[in-house]
Scaffold this active site. Structure first.
Site, PDB file in Angstrom:
ATOM      1  N   ILE A 102     -11.626  -2.625  79.327  1.00 28.60           N
ATOM      2  CA  ILE A 102     -12.979  -2.470  78.790  1.00 28.60           C
ATOM      3  C   ILE A 102     -12.930  -3.058  77.365  1.00 28.60           C
ATOM      4  O   ILE A 102     -13.881  -2.738  76.626  1.00 28.60           O
ATOM      5  CB  ILE A 102     -13.098  -0.844  78.745  1.00 28.60           C
ATOM      6  CG1 ILE A 102     -12.003  -0.324  78.046  1.00 28.60           C
ATOM      7  CG2 ILE A 102     -13.433  -0.448  80.176  1.00 28.60           C
ATOM      8  CD1 ILE A 102     -12.191   1.277  77.768  1.00 28.60           C
ATOM      9  N   ASP A 103     -11.650  -3.597  76.886  1.00 28.47           N
ATOM     10  CA  ASP A 103     -11.582  -4.040  75.755  1.00 28.47           C
ATOM     11  C   ASP A 103     -12.377  -5.260  75.197  1.00 28.47           C
ATOM     12  O   ASP A 103     -12.026  -5.742  73.924  1.00 28.47           O
ATOM     13  CB  ASP A 103     -10.047  -4.251  75.270  1.00 28.47           C
ATOM     14  CG  ASP A 103      -9.330  -5.136  76.351  1.00 28.47           C
ATOM     15  OD1 ASP A 103     -10.027  -6.265  76.835  1.00 28.47           O
ATOM     16  OD2 ASP A 103      -8.147  -5.044  76.746  1.00 28.47           O
ATOM     17  N   HIS A 118     -14.803  -1.675  85.135  1.00 28.79           N
ATOM     18  CA  HIS A 118     -15.004  -0.419  84.529  1.00 28.79           C
ATOM     19  C   HIS A 118     -15.926  -0.540  83.370  1.00 28.79           C
ATOM     20  O   HIS A 118     -15.790   0.581  82.496  1.00 28.79           O
ATOM     21  CB  HIS A 118     -13.734   0.004  84.148  1.00 28.79           C
ATOM     22  CG  HIS A 118     -12.690   0.305  85.554  1.00 28.79           C
ATOM     23  ND1 HIS A 118     -11.390   0.059  85.573  1.00 28.79           N
ATOM     24  CD2 HIS A 118     -13.087   0.747  86.768  1.00 28.79           C
ATOM     25  CE1 HIS A 118     -11.027   0.516  86.788  1.00 28.79           C
ATOM     26  NE2 HIS A 118     -11.851   0.924  87.586  1.00 28.79           N
ATOM     27  N   CYS A 126     -27.152   5.773  76.679  1.00 27.33           N
ATOM     28  CA  CYS A 126     -27.574   7.047  76.554  1.00 27.33           C
ATOM     29  C   CYS A 126     -27.835   7.641  78.101  1.00 27.33           C
ATOM     30  O   CYS A 126     -28.378   7.095  78.996  1.00 27.33           O
ATOM     31  CB  CYS A 126     -28.913   7.165  76.050  1.00 27.33           C
ATOM     32  SG  CYS A 126     -29.584   8.794  75.869  1.00 27.33           S
ATOM     33  N   CYS A 129     -31.627   8.691  78.591  1.00 25.18           N
ATOM     34  CA  CYS A 129     -33.024   7.642  78.842  1.00 25.18           C
ATOM     35  C   CYS A 129     -32.395   6.299  79.361  1.00 25.18           C
ATOM     36  O   CYS A 129     -33.045   5.347  79.465  1.00 25.18           O
ATOM     37  CB  CYS A 129     -33.647   7.654  77.508  1.00 25.18           C
ATOM     38  SG  CYS A 129     -32.828   6.899  76.020  1.00 25.18           S
ATOM     39  N   CYS A 148     -28.455   8.825  70.275  1.00 26.95           N
ATOM     40  CA  CYS A 148     -29.432   7.965  71.063  1.00 26.95           C
ATOM     41  C   CYS A 148     -30.658   8.044  69.841  1.00 26.95           C
ATOM     42  O   CYS A 148     -31.309   9.137  69.798  1.00 26.95           O
ATOM     43  CB  CYS A 148     -29.901   8.457  72.320  1.00 26.95           C
ATOM     44  SG  CYS A 148     -31.073   7.351  72.784  1.00 26.95           S
ATOM     45  N   CYS A 151     -33.811   9.384  72.141  1.00 32.98           N
ATOM     46  CA  CYS A 151     -34.079  10.591  72.582  1.00 32.98           C
ATOM     47  C   CYS A 151     -33.040  11.807  72.044  1.00 32.98           C
ATOM     48  O   CYS A 151     -33.214  12.842  72.509  1.00 32.98           O
ATOM     49  CB  CYS A 151     -34.203  10.490  74.181  1.00 32.98           C
ATOM     50  SG  CYS A 151     -32.399  10.454  74.602  1.00 32.98           S
ATOM     51  N   ASN A 214       3.973  -8.876  86.204  1.00 31.57           N
ATOM     52  CA  ASN A 214       4.292  -7.444  85.509  1.00 31.57           C
ATOM     53  C   ASN A 214       5.657  -7.721  85.260  1.00 31.57           C
ATOM     54  O   ASN A 214       6.428  -7.909  86.069  1.00 31.57           O
ATOM     55  CB  ASN A 214       4.064  -6.669  86.865  1.00 31.57           C
ATOM     56  CG  ASN A 214       3.858  -5.250  86.240  1.00 31.57           C
ATOM     57  OD1 ASN A 214       4.429  -4.953  85.348  1.00 31.57           O
ATOM     58  ND2 ASN A 214       2.559  -4.637  86.702  1.00 31.57           N
ATOM     59  N   LYS A 216       7.321  -4.971  85.493  1.00 29.61           N
ATOM     60  CA  LYS A 216       7.911  -4.148  86.201  1.00 29.61           C
ATOM     61  C   LYS A 216       7.353  -4.301  87.722  1.00 29.61           C
ATOM     62  O   LYS A 216       6.426  -4.749  87.806  1.00 29.61           O
ATOM     63  CB  LYS A 216       7.528  -2.585  85.858  1.00 29.61           C
ATOM     64  CG  LYS A 216       8.161  -2.020  84.684  1.00 29.61           C
ATOM     65  CD  LYS A 216       7.842  -0.690  84.255  1.00 29.61           C
ATOM     66  CE  LYS A 216       7.949  -0.259  82.880  1.00 29.61           C
ATOM     67  NZ  LYS A 216       7.188   0.662  82.565  1.00 29.61           N
TER      68      LYS A 216
HETATM   69  P1  NAD Z   1      -1.835   0.975  83.931  1.00 26.61           P
HETATM   70  O1  NAD Z   1      -1.698   1.516  82.502  1.00 26.61           O
HETATM   71  O2  NAD Z   1      -2.191   1.911  85.074  1.00 26.61           O
HETATM   72  O3  NAD Z   1      -0.758   0.145  84.184  1.00 26.61           O
HETATM   73  C1  NAD Z   1      -0.366  -1.062  83.456  1.00 26.61           C
HETATM   74  C2  NAD Z   1       0.289  -2.085  84.039  1.00 26.61           C
HETATM   75  O4  NAD Z   1       0.553  -3.203  83.119  1.00 26.61           O
HETATM   76  C3  NAD Z   1       1.790  -1.344  84.426  1.00 26.61           C
HETATM   77  O5  NAD Z   1       2.071  -1.871  85.632  1.00 26.61           O
HETATM   78  C4  NAD Z   1       2.904  -2.056  83.384  1.00 26.61           C
HETATM   79  O6  NAD Z   1       4.100  -2.243  84.134  1.00 26.61           O
HETATM   80  C5  NAD Z   1       2.181  -3.399  83.088  1.00 26.61           C
HETATM   81  N1  NAD Z   1       2.470  -3.962  82.060  1.00 26.61           N
HETATM   82  C6  NAD Z   1       2.864  -3.351  80.701  1.00 26.61           C
HETATM   83  N2  NAD Z   1       3.105  -4.175  79.939  1.00 26.61           N
HETATM   84  C7  NAD Z   1       2.853  -5.626  80.001  1.00 26.61           C
HETATM   85  C8  NAD Z   1       2.790  -6.722  79.740  1.00 26.61           C
HETATM   86  N3  NAD Z   1       2.813  -7.076  78.452  1.00 26.61           N
HETATM   87  N4  NAD Z   1       2.349  -7.748  80.464  1.00 26.61           N
HETATM   88  C9  NAD Z   1       1.771  -7.504  81.790  1.00 26.61           C
HETATM   89  N5  NAD Z   1       2.071  -6.434  82.381  1.00 26.61           N
HETATM   90  C10 NAD Z   1       2.311  -5.452  81.427  1.00 26.61           C
HETATM   91  O7  NAD Z   1      -3.187   0.036  83.817  1.00 26.61           O
HETATM   92  P2  NAD Z   1      -4.183  -0.416  85.118  1.00 26.61           P
HETATM   93  O8  NAD Z   1      -3.510  -0.725  86.051  1.00 26.61           O
HETATM   94  O9  NAD Z   1      -5.107  -1.387  84.230  1.00 26.61           O
HETATM   95  O10 NAD Z   1      -5.061   0.804  85.202  1.00 26.61           O
HETATM   96  C11 NAD Z   1      -5.653   1.989  84.614  1.00 26.61           C
HETATM   97  C12 NAD Z   1      -7.015   1.992  84.016  1.00 26.61           C
HETATM   98  O11 NAD Z   1      -6.922   1.783  82.456  1.00 26.61           O
HETATM   99  C13 NAD Z   1      -7.965   0.734  84.175  1.00 26.61           C
HETATM  100  O12 NAD Z   1      -9.215   1.273  84.738  1.00 26.61           O
HETATM  101  C14 NAD Z   1      -8.484   0.422  82.743  1.00 26.61           C
HETATM  102  O13 NAD Z   1     -10.039   0.535  82.588  1.00 26.61           O
HETATM  103  C15 NAD Z   1      -7.955   1.314  81.782  1.00 26.61           C
HETATM  104  N6  NAD Z   1      -7.280   0.679  80.430  1.00 26.61           N
HETATM  105  C16 NAD Z   1      -7.811  -0.235  79.897  1.00 26.61           C
HETATM  106  C17 NAD Z   1      -7.074  -0.479  78.720  1.00 26.61           C
HETATM  107  C18 NAD Z   1      -8.058  -1.878  77.846  1.00 26.61           C
HETATM  108  O14 NAD Z   1      -8.824  -2.178  78.315  1.00 26.61           O
HETATM  109  N7  NAD Z   1      -7.066  -2.554  77.310  1.00 26.61           N
HETATM  110  C19 NAD Z   1      -6.108   0.016  78.155  1.00 26.61           C
HETATM  111  C20 NAD Z   1      -5.846   1.420  78.985  1.00 26.61           C
HETATM  112  C21 NAD Z   1      -6.352   1.511  79.847  1.00 26.61           C
END
Ligand code: NAD
Length: 244
Positions: A102-103, A118, A126, A129, A148, A151, A214, A216
């Site tokens: 969402i960033d 997301h 709001c 409304c 808002c 409203c 990833n 991990k």
């Molecule tokens: P999550 O926190 O569940 O998982 C993060 C994943 O990223 C893990 O598998 C981890 O191993 C991996 N990771 C960590 N550091 C990394 C790197 N440097 N490079 C690549 N991978 C890396 O997050 P998710 O799966 O996105 O799901 C969780 C929800 O979190 C989403 O719906 C999202 O909307 C929300 N979220 C968004 C933000 C953002 O907008 N930046 C931040 C936190 C959570």
């Protein structure tokens, strides 16, 4: 690393390349993920993003939501991985990014076709409304919780809380693009949040290729992935972009 070469080959030969990104891609921009050791869930209670709890306790939720997402709203910058994806789109390889984030960092990096599954921190909505406001304009007034102007109801970030449905237009476009995809890059997601986590499986079921990035082993993609680049998003894209 042979995975990088395999990934590059798949990207170059793809007919409909999609990227599916999660919080991990923004970790190297300084935004904590949810589930890692330094993740948000270690510090905050996930219920602050629960829609029922928010409706009952908006003041309390806003205190934390502001601290997590808006206090440093303008400080966060896209990293090499966000920029690499923008470049791959510009070069004609990448057709769409479906992000769980969402960033706003994919937009900030210059990507054009981005589906924010997301929602986004760029906007406040709001709940009564349905008026939508530019976050930055409202937040710089530093009046919490934001109200808002039409409203007088307390505004909510225009992102999906636990217990809320995915906006139907984004939901259907994401699934339509995914159905067309023959190669999907899955980067920085634990795959624990549904229905978003279904998307890679659709590509796989259609005979496509999953390239996962990833540091991990993420549980969900174990069976789905074909090429696993065990590295951070920045490390992986620095290698990949040497070939473009
Ligand atoms: P999550 O926190 O569940 O998982 C993060 C994943 O990223 C893990 O598998 C981890 O191993 C991996 N990771 C960590 N550091 C990394 C790197 N440097 N490079 C690549 N991978 C890396 O997050 P998710 O799966 O996105 O799901 C969780 C929800 O979190 C989403 O719906 C999202 O909307 C929300 N979220 C968004 C933000 C953002 O907008 N930046 C931040 C936190 C959570």
């Amino acid at each position: 690393m042979s995975e990088i070469r395999f990934a590059v080959e798949k990207i170059k030969n793809s007919s409909f390349l999609v990227c599916f990104s999660g919080a991990g891609i923004s970790a190297e921009s300084g935004i904590p993920t949810f589930r890692d050791e330094d993740g948000l869930w270690k510090k905050y209670d996930p219920k602050i993003f629960d829609i029922v709890f928010f409706k009952q306790n908006p003041h309390k939720c806003w205190q934390y939501i502001y601290e997590i997402f808006y206090e440093k709203y303008t400080d966060f910058e896209p990293n090499f991985a966000h920029k690499a994806l923008a470049k791959l789109e510009q070069l004609g390889y990448l057709k769409v990014i479906i992000t769980q984030n969402i960033d706003n960092l994919h937009h900030k990096a210059g990507s054009k076709n981005v589906l924010e599954f997301h929602g986004t921190i760029r906007e406040l909505i709001c709940p009564r409304c349905r008026s939508v406001f530019n976050t930055f304009e409202i937040i710089k007034k530093k009046k919490m919780p934001p109200i808002c102007t039409n409203c007088n109801n307390i505004l909510k970030p225009n992102f999906v809380f636990f217990g809320e449905p995915i906006p139907s237009d984004i939901y259907s476009s994401s699934f339509e693009y995914t159905q067309k995809s023959d190669v999907m890059i899955v980067v920085g997601t634990s795959g624990e949040v549904y229905p978003a986590a279904l998307l890679p499986q659709i590509v796989k079921n259609n005979g496509g290729t999953i390239i996962e990035i990833n540091p991990k082993n993420a549980a969900f993609a174990n069976e789905a992935k074909d090429i696993f680049i065990k590295a951070t998003a920045v490390e992986a894209f620095q290698e990949i972009m040497k070939f473009f």
